[in-house]
Structures are given as structure tokens and as C-alpha cells.
Design a protein around this motif. Structure first.
Motif, PDB file in Angstrom:
ATOM      1  N   ALA A 137      -5.671  29.690 -23.667  1.00  0.00           N
ATOM      2  CA  ALA A 137      -5.869  30.254 -22.337  1.00  0.00           C
ATOM      3  C   ALA A 137      -4.637  29.933 -21.505  1.00  0.00           C
ATOM      4  O   ALA A 137      -3.857  29.068 -21.864  1.00  0.00           O
ATOM      5  N   SER A 138      -4.474  30.626 -20.401  1.00  0.00           N
ATOM      6  CA  SER A 138      -3.276  30.373 -19.586  1.00  0.00           C
ATOM      7  C   SER A 138      -3.513  29.242 -18.595  1.00  0.00           C
ATOM      8  O   SER A 138      -3.241  29.370 -17.409  1.00  0.00           O
ATOM      9  N   ILE A 139      -4.050  28.146 -19.097  1.00  0.00           N
ATOM     10  CA  ILE A 139      -4.276  26.982 -18.239  1.00  0.00           C
ATOM     11  C   ILE A 139      -2.949  26.421 -17.767  1.00  0.00           C
ATOM     12  O   ILE A 139      -2.885  25.732 -16.754  1.00  0.00           O
ATOM     13  N   ASN A 140      -1.878  26.737 -18.487  1.00  0.00           N
ATOM     14  CA  ASN A 140      -0.577  26.201 -18.071  1.00  0.00           C
ATOM     15  C   ASN A 140      -0.147  26.709 -16.709  1.00  0.00           C
ATOM     16  O   ASN A 140       0.737  26.137 -16.099  1.00  0.00           O
ATOM     17  N   PHE A 141      -0.785  27.770 -16.189  1.00  0.00           N
ATOM     18  CA  PHE A 141      -0.469  28.207 -14.831  1.00  0.00           C
ATOM     19  C   PHE A 141      -0.884  27.167 -13.801  1.00  0.00           C
ATOM     20  O   PHE A 141      -0.445  27.212 -12.659  1.00  0.00           O
ATOM     21  N   LEU A 142      -1.764  26.270 -14.211  1.00  0.00           N
ATOM     22  CA  LEU A 142      -2.187  25.221 -13.271  1.00  0.00           C
ATOM     23  C   LEU A 142      -1.120  24.153 -13.135  1.00  0.00           C
ATOM     24  O   LEU A 142      -1.265  23.225 -12.363  1.00  0.00           O
ATOM     25  N   GLU A 143      -0.064  24.293 -13.903  1.00  0.00           N
ATOM     26  CA  GLU A 143       0.979  23.284 -13.877  1.00  0.00           C
ATOM     27  C   GLU A 143       1.705  23.251 -12.534  1.00  0.00           C
ATOM     28  O   GLU A 143       2.022  22.187 -12.022  1.00  0.00           O
ATOM     29  N   SER A 144       1.961  24.441 -11.962  1.00  0.00           N
ATOM     30  CA  SER A 144       2.785  24.463 -10.753  1.00  0.00           C
ATOM     31  C   SER A 144       2.020  23.836  -9.597  1.00  0.00           C
ATOM     32  O   SER A 144       0.801  23.951  -9.498  1.00  0.00           O
ATOM     33  N   SER A 145       2.778  23.173  -8.727  1.00  0.00           N
ATOM     34  CA  SER A 145       2.114  22.403  -7.676  1.00  0.00           C
ATOM     35  C   SER A 145       1.396  23.300  -6.687  1.00  0.00           C
ATOM     36  O   SER A 145       0.600  22.826  -5.886  1.00  0.00           O
ATOM     37  N   THR A 146       1.642  24.620  -6.723  1.00  0.00           N
ATOM     38  CA  THR A 146       0.899  25.490  -5.814  1.00  0.00           C
ATOM     39  C   THR A 146      -0.499  25.762  -6.326  1.00  0.00           C
ATOM     40  O   THR A 146      -1.307  26.341  -5.625  1.00  0.00           O
ATOM     41  N   ALA A 147      -0.781  25.388  -7.565  1.00  0.00           N
ATOM     42  CA  ALA A 147      -2.044  25.800  -8.170  1.00  0.00           C
ATOM     43  C   ALA A 147      -3.097  24.698  -8.182  1.00  0.00           C
ATOM     44  O   ALA A 147      -4.264  24.978  -8.345  1.00  0.00           O
ATOM     45  N   TYR A 148      -2.691  23.456  -8.027  1.00  0.00           N
ATOM     46  CA  TYR A 148      -3.705  22.407  -8.085  1.00  0.00           C
ATOM     47  C   TYR A 148      -3.650  21.549  -6.828  1.00  0.00           C
ATOM     48  O   TYR A 148      -2.692  21.606  -6.064  1.00  0.00           O
ATOM     49  N   SER A 149      -4.702  20.799  -6.631  1.00  0.00           N
ATOM     50  CA  SER A 149      -4.771  19.990  -5.425  1.00  0.00           C
ATOM     51  C   SER A 149      -5.400  18.657  -5.768  1.00  0.00           C
ATOM     52  O   SER A 149      -5.932  18.462  -6.853  1.00  0.00           O
ATOM     53  N   ALA A 150      -5.335  17.763  -4.833  1.00  0.00           N
ATOM     54  CA  ALA A 150      -5.906  16.437  -5.039  1.00  0.00           C
ATOM     55  C   ALA A 150      -6.933  16.157  -3.959  1.00  0.00           C
ATOM     56  O   ALA A 150      -6.594  15.629  -2.911  1.00  0.00           O
ATOM     57  N   PRO A 151      -8.165  16.567  -4.179  1.00  0.00           N
ATOM     58  CA  PRO A 151      -9.186  16.306  -3.152  1.00  0.00           C
ATOM     59  C   PRO A 151      -9.403  14.810  -2.965  1.00  0.00           C
ATOM     60  O   PRO A 151      -9.324  14.042  -3.921  1.00  0.00           O
ATOM     61  N   GLU A 152      -9.641  14.452  -1.729  1.00  0.00           N
ATOM     62  CA  GLU A 152      -9.764  13.025  -1.430  1.00  0.00           C
ATOM     63  C   GLU A 152     -11.174  12.510  -1.692  1.00  0.00           C
ATOM     64  O   GLU A 152     -11.356  11.525  -2.365  1.00  0.00           O
ATOM     65  N   TRP A 153     -12.123  13.200  -1.096  1.00  0.00           N
ATOM     66  CA  TRP A 153     -13.469  12.637  -1.247  1.00  0.00           C
ATOM     67  C   TRP A 153     -14.562  13.671  -1.395  1.00  0.00           C
ATOM     68  O   TRP A 153     -15.696  13.347  -1.684  1.00  0.00           O
TER      69      TRP A 153
END
Lengths: 674, 459
Positions: free
Chosen positions: A151-167
């Protein structure tokens, strides 16, 4: 000879099989002290109110923490290597097609809250490393998973695609990364590698039912992989891993034509069997599995409804439902005899409780395949339990310049009972967590956040107890919004709106189908005060079943909203050359004409021209001087002596010579060097 | 009789001022400010009111205003105007206070323009007197250029739209005008303050330091010094008192000192307001860096957005350099040719910047059109003025239509809107080029008049 040899072969096989089984049994006795790798396979079936059937496959493999290298009997090696390499503490990957229908398929139980996933791919992972290393590991993890699951999960690599939720995301922790690909198409190429992780693949056991055409015909299917590494106790030990693979499919059984013919039985639920919905039957368990069970769950609403129907006829409705002689059940008929019947511990809130029938697959064999069928005798209408608020999300505004996202929460009728229970408190409050990620090209104005409760605008600080925002950076990171809302229990509807501007992208950043629009991933709405858990009586026997112990875990009630499609304005993709040339022409025009205006010294030019005209009286200089004079918009005195015809022809021939020379040089260049 | 005429003239001037203020107030009371605040012509990423409000919100929720890529303005603006973005008065339009600040900024700018214009006209008349050319010029009627410029600035639809559209450009324009006013009336600290603030807010006014130096060094606009020398040589007597001053370094050193003081002051203030966030480096990166790298590709009336949306990625840096150097390249030739007319030089610089800057808005155009009013007398022979006027009207009518077709209806495409931006850029180029040549021609005319007169005297 061949005839003679065949029984011999069979005999040998049988003997070997027996021996093997014996050996396994002995082995398990010997290694009693050390925990073994285990594999469980289970299937849950549940009729849904809108004439559909929910099938939920649950496979669990676990590897205990070991120190003896990287040998695995059952556990997939790829996964254990992945966990070791990327120090994954917990991870979940889901591939989903279709949307879970929270209104009719329920939103409160543990199946929807942990298995209803947003369309496309969702991946989150918690890492067991210091903060600054996480992003690099995440990138590698996405690439590995991309290869593992085609699958093209590698598109999640770029920093525009993922986030770091806090809580706001349930396994709250600073080491979490979360990314979704709403547009990822899910197909068999993703299912096959997923099945490869099972010890029996789809060759034996319950997974035999996974017939591709019937799965992908379903209304919703979500294939999920969830792993937890149970922390290694001491150093040098590999962590134990629990890998949970689930496949949730909502299917529409082909209803029998005969029953449809009769108008009176139009409302009757369709009857189905495993072979009618999957086209296959289960021929025995997967030999490697510890347990192999099939469950049939009748949820609270259905049971209550059945009881009510029953009470008109008999007194002890519950007895009938749970009694062993289920074949005499006036409501429905099961084609196989359940081995156990569990009843949910009736909670304080409601008297009704769900009923679970358990079927052991190991009793069945190739010659007597297991095929569970459910035939309804009377029409039943019921409702599934809903989450306290039904969340939906939509876009407002028109045009491609700006818009607004609205998240609307509507109270579900069934939730009133919870409210009633909670209303003893003086200030009954309903806590709602909202987690929303927006891609950077949707530029959200967080100051424009508005809250409406029961259609009345409210001050943001009254309703929002806690807010965490990380605004989007162009081409760097997406915007993340985490909210905790405190709504009064009597709320019937609430809405959040937030305005945004649509960004404009570089032509290379548009996908091939730019005019289709861009997806805003689902928002997650969770209700931390409500826990989806089903506690069954007779707990002792449940420990063996991972699916049922999963049911007993207290998990937040959670729902995903729709994916939004935002059309963005497109530039003209065919224009780069034109735009570059035209713009550069305008700049050249500016530069040239301004410099020309500054450079010009009229008096000196006139003097110069006069001198020149006096010296050489050719036609060309005359023309030039006339032209320049005209450009300047003023008359120039013509040179005094008229030009001679000879000189003009001389100049013309010189010009022709020059032109020929240049053309010759150009031809030579073209010929020899290019 | 003369006095009466003047009185009537001044009376009608104040009438116009009051009318323009009332017109602004009426527009402010329209619901939602006629949506002007989100027009691409009015609010660029640098001047947008909504972005200012977002920056203020981020700052209030103890985040850096430059987190995310919303706000790109000055932190001082955030502290001064930020509170006005949230303050509401019951029964009044939402951003009344902020709009009033814009209106006041506009009026103050107009008054400063008027004062500077009078100053310039006085200097002009004095030089004419010293050249004994008053009679020749008197034939063509002299208009009070200060009043004209102020009225052009106040009644220009571009200014009104920028003011009602809640953009921050009225304040940036005021800083530029303050700088020029200070330099013209030799208030050196004021000039330095205006220059520092204008540069701090939008970077481009930094090149105004050259006209300011000329203004302080040689005084306001005058015909070339050569003319005076020629005149006096012809006369035979070298009257030093009638000669314009030579270049003097005193005020410039004074100016440099004050500029240093003000910039340290501004930087310290910014540093204090951004102390708990990223500090000054973050500010420079997201204000000046944002201006220079043209990160935001949303459409505006300039040409760079579409260019950088289309250009191949590997050429991007090259073209960024080319386009910015285009502004710098013209500084020197213009300074050499127009050094005797520093205010006009300032006008040309402002016009060039507003044409080539990365995020132009109509507020910038309003500024240079207002400054153009100072030179009504000198530029009376300018060519193509009707064509330019019609062009400006046409573009300002067509551009919103094309934007609407492209963005809202989806029936047009980006090229339509880009074409109007192109035409607008060409119009500005024609204006600048024609303006410069008209001014040079004016100097030539003066010289011709002078030499003709001298020849008359001789004969």
C-alpha cells in the motif's frame, strides 16, 4: 501397485499426524514453565438492524518475551523484526473501505469503537525511544509497512501527512504519531499480505471463509492490525508481542425470494448462513490454533425486542432464549447447536443484556463442515446502542477561496437513559474529546472557532474546557486541533464551526486528478466518560478467548466523522512556459524602457546625429534618425545633402554579405556541433 | 480677490476631506464591511486583518504568533492593534475601533502629504524665483500640489477600499509618509522613525534611505544644480546665497544616528514581546523571509504568485533572485538621474516596489498615486495620462470580475485573472517610465527656457 500404495500412504500420513500431535502435546507439557507462542482464531457474527450481518474475524498471535534469538514457531517473523527494529510499543494499522454507519450499526459497543475506522488507511504508532528519534523511526516504519502490505503508506512519511496528538487520541502519550490516507483504495493486494501473517493463512480454520469476492462486495470492510509489545522485563530479552488481526465486514445476505414474495413478511429479517454469505463453510479448525470459536451475538436491543415479543405468549422469555432446546425458539432458528450460551451481566443502567452463543469449530471436520445458519421466523425491528452523541462533519460556504468546517453533535435518543442515570449530580456534564487534523493547504483560522449549543451561540470559554492547537505550517506540518468540550447533559445538539482559507499550491503539488479535490481526514470524537465494555457472566471460561476478553476491556466510546472533500482551485497546468515567458517579457519591458528613459540625453543625441549626418549621408542613418526622431515625437532637420544612389546600393550589398556570412556560420554550427 | 479665491479653495478642500471620512464611515457600517477584508486585492498575507487576528489569538493562547504560517507582520502591530481585533462594542460593527484607527491613519497621512506638498511647492516656487522663471511658468496655472495630493490620497477608491477592508496598509503607508515628511521638513528623528518603522513592517521601504539622504543632504526637489551654475555664470555674478545648498553630511550623520537608535529601540521592543517564543530570529524568518521567498501562492494583483505557482522547482531560487534584484538594479540609475529631485525619486521607488513586491495590494498603489499628486505641476505634460487613467479604471473593474469567474463560479480559469494582473503591471510600468521621462523633460524645458531667456538677454 498404485492402488496398493495409496492406503499405505494414507496410513503413514495418519500415523505421522498422530505422532506429531503427540509430540506437540508432550512438548507443551515439557515447556509448561516457559510460555509458548499462541494463536487464536475467532469469528463473531451479529445480525444488524438494517437487514445486514456483521462478521468480525479476530486472530491473535502472541509471542512471549524470549531471550533465545529470533526463532518463532507461529508468530510472523516480519512483525517481530519490525517491532525490534523500530522499537514500536504499540501500533495500529487499518485499511478500510466504506463508512461505518453509526446510526444503524451502533456506536457504543466495543466493535464499533475499536473496529470502525475511517476510510482509507489509518496508522498510528507509539515508540519506545526519546522524542528526537521518533520522526526518523516513523519514516522508516511507514516504508516498511508500505512494502509489507503493498500500500502507499509511504506517503505518510512526509511531515505534512502525520501529526503528533498530545492527549486527545486515546493511547495518549507524547511518543505517538498518527497519520491517515483517506484516499487509499483497499483491495485484495492488501488482504493477501495480511493473511500471510496468519499461521494457517486462508487454507484452514476460520480464515477459510475469507472469500475475496464476497468480502469486497460488502458495505464496509475494515482490515486491522494492532500490536502491543509487552515490555521486556530484563535487558537482552526480546519483547513479547501480541498481534491482533481483525477483519470486520458488513455484508448483506441474499434474502430468500420465497419470503419476499409474501407482503406480510417483507419486514422479516433475511435469513442467512455462513455458506450463503461467504459461499464457503468451515471445515475444521486451524490445527495450530489454541481455540477456534464462532460466536453469534444478539445485542441488547434485539434481545429486549425478542423478549417483548415473547412476553405476549409466555412468561419466561429469557429461559426460552437461553435454553438448550433452541430449536423450539419461536423467533429464530439456528442450524447448529451452540456449545455455550453467555448472558451479559446486566448493568445498573438497563435490565436488558445481550446474549452470546458460542460454537466450537474443532468438533467439525471436512466431512461434516461447520455452517451456522440463522433463520428468522417472525419480523423483528430493533435499534443498536448508539454513542451519546452522533457526530457528523460538513463543509460550509461556496467558492474556492474560503469555507468553514462544521462538526455537529446530535444527541441520540437512546442516550437519554445514560443521561438519566447521571443526572443525580447537580451539574451533569458530558465530556467530548475532539481530535481534528487538517492538511496545511486548508488554512484554519483558529480564532474563528465558534460553538453553538442547541443552536445558540455560546462563548467558547464556557464550553471548551481545554484546547490544544498546533497551527499548520505551509508545506511543513498539518494543523492539529484537540478540544475537550463540556456539554450539559440536556444538550440536544451542539456544533463547532471553524473558518479556513483554501491554499494555493504549486502545480507539482497537485495530484494527477487535481479537480477531484482534496480530502480532510476524519475527525475523531470520543466520549471518555463512557466505556464500551461487555461483561459476561461465567468469567472463568472467558479468559481463554481473546475476543471476549477484548469485549470486557474498558475502552472509550469513539467515533470517526466523515472524510471531507475540499475542492481546491487549480491553476492552468499547461501554462508554465507561457507564464514564464510572458512574465519575463513584462519584466524586460520594465527594465529596458525605464533604463532607456533614464539614459536618453536629448540635446547630445541631436548634436551627435547632426554630426553623423554631416559626415556620412547614407540612407540608413537618415532612416534611423527619422525613426528615432519620430519615436521621440519631434521633427528632426533632414540632413542637408541628398543621399547618392551608389552609396545606398553599396550598403545594401554589404548588408546582404553580412547576412550570408552569419547564415553560413549558423549552418556550419548546426552541422558540426549539434 | 485672491484671498477670497484661496479661502474658497481651502474650504472646498476641507469639504472633500470630511466627505471622504463620512464615506468611509458609511462603508464601515455596512454589514461585514462588504466582505472587503477577504478580497485578494486588499488583504495580502502580509496585510490581512484575519491573519492579524489569528496571530493575536495565538499569542493570547501563549503560542508564538509565528507558529503556523498565518501571521507575517510585526509583533509591535500585534501588541498595538491586536486587542482591537477582539474588542467589540454592543450594537456597533464588529471591528469598529480598528476601522477608526485605519481612518485616522488615512487622515493623518493625507495631512502629512498636504504639508509635505506645500513644502515642496514652496521650494519649487523659490527655485523658479531664483532662476527668474516665474513669469514663464505662471502662464500655465499653478495648482496647490499639497491639496491635490492629499485629496488624491483621501478620495482614491484604492485607499478607501484598503481602509475599509481592515488591512494594515494604511498604517504602513503612514510610516512611509511620515518618513518623507520628516525628511522634507528636516525633522530628522521623525524621518528616521518613519523609515525604521516602515522598513520594519514591510522591508521594501528600506530603499527609501537614498531619497531621504538626498533630501537631508541637499534639500527638497529643485532643478539640476548645473542650471543654477549656468545661470549665474551667464549673469557673471556668482551669488552664493541664491544657490541651492551643496551636499552636507551633517544631517545625514544625524539621521544615521537616529535611525540606529530607533532600530535598536524597535528590535528591543520586538525582542521583549517575543521573549518567551522563538525570539528575533523567528520573527525575521517569518516576516522578511516570507517576503523574500514568496511562499504563499494565493492570488493577488501582482504577477509573482502565478509565476511561482507555475515555474519549475529547480528554477525557483534563480527567479527569486532575478525578481528581487530587478528592484535593486534600478536604484542606482534612478538615483544618478534624479538626485536633484529626492521626493520624486522616493515616489518612483515606491511605485517600483509596489509593482514588483511579492505581495502587492491596492494599498501600495494608493500610496504612490497619492505621492504622484505632489508633482501635478511638473508632470502636467505627461503622455498617456488619459490612457493610464482609463487603464486603472478598467483593471480595477475587470480584476474582481475575473477573480469571481475563476474562484467563485469556476467558469473562468487562472489565466483570466493573471491577464488582468499582467495588464496592471504594464500600466504601472508605463506610469513609471512616462513619469520619469516627463520629469526629465520638465528639467529640459526649464533649461531651454533659461537658455532661451539668456539668449534673449544677450540679443
Amino acid at each position: 501397485m498404485a492402488l496398493l500404495r495409496r492406503p499405505l500412504l494414507v496410513l503413514i500420513l495418519i500415523v505421522t499426524y498422530q505422532f506429531l500431535q503427540l509430540w506437540i502435546a508432550v512438548g507443551s507439557v515439557i515447556e509448561e514453565g516457559q510460555k509458548q507462542e499462541e494463536f487464536y482464531e475467532e469469528l463473531l457474527l451479529k445480525p444488524l438492524p438494517d437487514r445486514k450481518v456483521l462478521t468480525h474475524f479476530h486472530f491473535q498471535s502472541s509471542a512471549p518475551p524470549t531471550s533465545n534469538g529470533r526463532h518463532h514457531h507461529l508468530f510472523p517473523k516480519a512483525i517481530s523484526q519490525l517491532v525490534q527494529k523500530f522499537r514500536v510499543k504499540e501500533m495500529e494499522l487499518s485499511f478500510t473501505q466504506g463508512r461505518w454507519n453509526y446510526e444503524s450499526w451502533g456506536g457504543f459497543d466495543s466493535i464499533p469503537s475499536s473496529n470502525a475506522k475511517p476510510p482509507g488507511v489509518e496508522l498510528w504508532a507509539v515508540f519506545d525511544v526519546p522524542q528526537h528519534l521518533i520522526d526518523a523511526l516513523w519514516k522508516n516504519l511507514t516504508h516498511t509497512l508500505s512494502g509489507l502490505f503493498c500500500a502507499s503508506i509511504n506517503f505518510l512519511e512526509s511531515s505534512t501527512a502525520y501529526s503528533a496528538p498530545e492527549w486527545s487520541f486515546p493511547p495518549a502519550s507524547g511518543n505517538l504519531r498518527y497519520g491517515t490516507l483517506p484516499r487509499e483504495a483497499v483491495c485484495t493486494e492488501n488482504l493477501t499480505p495480511w493473511l500471510k501473517l496468519l499461521p494457517c493463512r486462508d487454507k484452514a480454520g476460520i480464515s477459510m471463509l475469507l472469500d475475496r469476492p464476497s468480502i469486497y462486495r460488502g458495505f464496509y470492510h475494515s482490515q486491522r492490525l494492532h500490536l502491543i509489545s509487552t515490555g521486556s522485563g530484563s535487558e537482552g530479552m526480546d519483547p513479547g508481542i501480541i498481534l491482533e488481526q481483525t477483519l470486520t465486514v458488513v455484508l448483506q445476505p441474499n434474502s430468500q425470494r420465497a419470503s419476499l414474495d409474501r407482503a406480510s413478511e417483507k419486514h422479516i429479517q433475511p435469513s442467512w448462513s455462513l455458506s450463503s454469505i461467504f459461499g464457503k463453510q468451515v471445515s475444521g479448525k486451524c490445527v495450530l490454533a489454541e481455540t477456534s470459536n464462532v460466536y453469534l451475538l444478539l445485542d441488547r436491543g434485539l434481545v429486549a425486542e425478542l423478549k417483548q415479543l415473547h412476553e405476549e405468549n409466555e412468561k419466561s422469555a429469557e429461559k426460552v432464549l437461553t435454553s438448550e432446546n433452541f430449536r423450539t425458539n419461536p423467533c429464530f432458528e439456528l442450524s447448529a447447536k451452540p456449545d455455550r450460551i453467555f448472558i451479559e451481566e446486566s448493568s445498573l443502567l438497563s435490565k436488558n443484556s445481550s446474549v452470546l452463543y458460542k460454537f466450537k469449530v474443532e468438533k467439525y471436520s471436512e466431512f461434516e463442515p461447520f455452517d451456522l445458519g440463522l433463520t428468522w421466523k417472525i419480523p423483528v425491528v430493533w435499534l443498536c446502542r448508539q454513542a451519546p452523541l452522533h457526530a457528523s462533519r460538513f463543509l460550509m460556504g461556496s467558492g474556492n477561496e474560503r469555507g468553514a468546517i462544521a462538526i455537529s453533535l446530535k444527541s441520540t435518543q437512546s442516550s437519554e437513559s445514560f443521561m438519566g442515570a447521571n443526572s443525580d449530580d447537580e451539574r451533569c456534564e458530558l465530556r467530548v474529546d475532539v481530535f481534528q487534523v487538517v492538511p496545511w493547504y486548508v488554512k484554519v483560522y483558529f480564532h474563528s472557532l465558534q460553538v453553538f449549543v442547541d443552536q445558540q451561540p455560546k462563548a467558547v470559554s464556557d464550553i471548551i474546557e481545554k484546547i490544544h492547537v498546533s497551527p499548520s505550517k505551509d508545506k511543513v506540518s498539518p494543523g492539529v486541533m484537540e478540544l475537550v468540550l463540556k456539554l450539559p447533559c440536556s444538550v440536544s445538539s451542539a456544533a463547532l464551526t471553524i473558518e479556513f482559507d483554501k491554499g494555493f499550491l504549486h502545480i507539482d503539488e497537485y495530484p494527477p486528478d487535481a479537480n477531484q479535490g482534496f480530502d480532510i481526514p476524519s475527525a475523531i470524537v470520543s466520549f471518555p466518560n463512557f466505556h464500551a465494555s461487555m461483561v459476561f457472566l461465567e468469567n472463568d471460561s472467558l479468559n481463554k478467548s481473546p475476543l471476549l476478553s477484548k469485549f470486557q476491556e474498558k475502552s472509550h466510546v469513539m467515533s470517526y466523522t466523515e472524510v471531507l472533500l475540499v475542492p481546491l482551485t487549480t491553476p492552468d497546468f499547461s501554462m508554465p512556459y507561457n507564464v514564464i515567458t510572458i512574465t519575463c517579457t513584462v519584466f524586460a519591458l520594465y527594465f529596458g524602457s525605464l533604463l532607456n528613459a533614464l539614459r536618453r540625453r536629448v540635446a547630445e543625441e541631436e548634436r551627435f546625429l547632426k554630426d553623423k549626418a554631416a559626415k556620412k549621408t547614407g540612407r540608413l542613418p537618415l532612416l534611423l534618425s527619422k525613426l528615432s526622431a519620430k519615436l521621440r515625437g519631434r521633427h528632426s532637420e533632414p540632413p542637408h545633402s541628398p543621399p547618392g544612389p551608389a552609396s545606398s546600393s553599396f550598403i545594401n550589398s554589404k548588408l546582404v554579405l553580412k547576412v550570408i556570412l552569419v547564415a553560413g556560420v549558423a549552418a556550419c554550427w548546426q552541422h558540426y556541433f549539434l | 480677490m485672491e484671498k477670497l479665491k484661496k479661502k474658497i479653495g481651502s474650504f472646498s478642500f476641507w469639504n472633500w476631506v470630511i466627505a471622504s471620512i463620512i464615506f468611509r464611515l458609511i462603508l464601515i457600517y455596512f454589514p461585514k464591511n462588504l466582505n472587503l477584508s477577504s478580497r485578494p486585492e486588499v488583504s495580502t498575507p502580509l496585510t490581512s486583518f484575519r491573519r492579524l487576528a489569528e496571530g493575536y489569538w495565538l499569542k493570547q493562547s501563549s503560542m508564538s504568533p509565528y507558529a503556523g504560517s498565518m501571521y507575517h507582520g510585526s509583533p509591535l502591530l500585534l501588541s498595538l492593534l491586536g486587542p482591537l481585533t477582539v474588542k467589540r462594542i454592543e450594537g456597533q460593527p464588529n471591528h469598529l475601533l480598528y476601522s477608526l484607527v485605519s481612518v485616522i491613519a488615512d487622515v493623518v497621512s493625507a495631512m502629512l502629504i498636504r504639508a509635505t506638498g506645500r513644502n515642496l511647492q514652496f521650494a519649487y516656487l523659490r527655485t523658479l524665483e531664483s532662476l527668474d522663471l516665474v513669469k514663464q511658468i505662471e502662464g500655465s496655472e499653478l495648482r496647490s500640489s499639497g491639496d491635490v495630493a492629499a485629496l488624491i490620497y483621501l478620495c482614491n477608491p484604492f485607499t478607501i477600499v484598503a481602509c475599509v477592508g481592515l488591512s494594515t496598509s494604511p498604517i504602513e503607508n503612514m510610516a512611509v509618509i511620515l518618513c518623507l515628511y520628516g525628511a522634507c521638513s528636516r525633522l530628522i528623528p521623525l524621518a528616521a522613525f518613519g523609515w525604521v518603522i516602515a522598513t520594519h513592517m514591510s522591508l521594501y521601504p528600506a530603499i527609501l534611505i537614498i531619497p531621504v539622504i538626498f533630501l537631508l543632504g541637499c534639500g527638497p526637489d529643485a532643478p539640476p544644480r548645473k542650471l543654477f551654475l549656468q545661470r549665474h555664470q551667464q549673469k557673471g555674478v556668482l551669488n552664493e546665497s541664491k544657490l541651492p545648498h551643496g551636499f552636507s553630511w551633517g544631517p545625514i550623520i544625524h539621521f544615521a544616528f537616529w535611525a540606529l537608535v530607533w532600530s535598536v529601540y524597535v528590535l528591543v521592543l520586538c525582542g521583549i514581546s517575543l521573549k518567551q517564543f522563538g525570539g528575533l530570529w523567528e520573527m525575521f524568518k517569518s516576516t522578511y523571509g516570507f517576503i523574500l521567498t514568496v511562499e504563499d501562492l494565493s492570488p493577488n494583483i501582482g504577477v509573482l504568485w502565478y509565476f511561482f505557482a507555475e515555474v519549475f522547482e529547480f528554477f525557483r531560487n534563480f527567479f527569486l533572485i532575478v525578481f528581487h534584484v530587478n528592484i535593486l538594479f534600478m536604484i542606482l540609475p534612478l538615483a544618478i538621474r534624479l538626485h536633484h529631485r529626492p521626493c520624486y525619486l522616493a515616489f518612483v521607488y515606491v511605485a517600483i516596489c509596489s509593482m514588483l513586491k511579492s505581495y502587492p495590494s491596492v494599498g501600495d498603489s494608493a500610496l504612490y498615486l497619492g505621492l504622484l499628486g505632489w508633482f501635478v505641476n511638473e508632470l502636467s505634460d505627461m503622455q498617456f495620462s488619459l490612457f493610464l487613467f482609463c487603464g486603472y479604471v478598467g483593471v480595477s473593474l475587470l480584476s474582481p470580475v475575473m477573480h469571481n469567474l475563476w474562484i467563485w463560479r469556476g467558469t473562468g480559469n487562472a489565466n483570466f485573472y493573471f491577464a488582468t494582473a499582467m495588464v496592471y503591471a504594464c500600466l504601472q510600468i508605463v506610469l513609471v517610465v512616462e513619469g520619469v521621462s516627463a520629469m526629465l523633460n520638465h528639467d529640459r524645458k526649464l533649461r531651454r527656457l533659461l537658455t532661451g531667456k539668456l539668449q534673449d538677454v544677450k540679443s
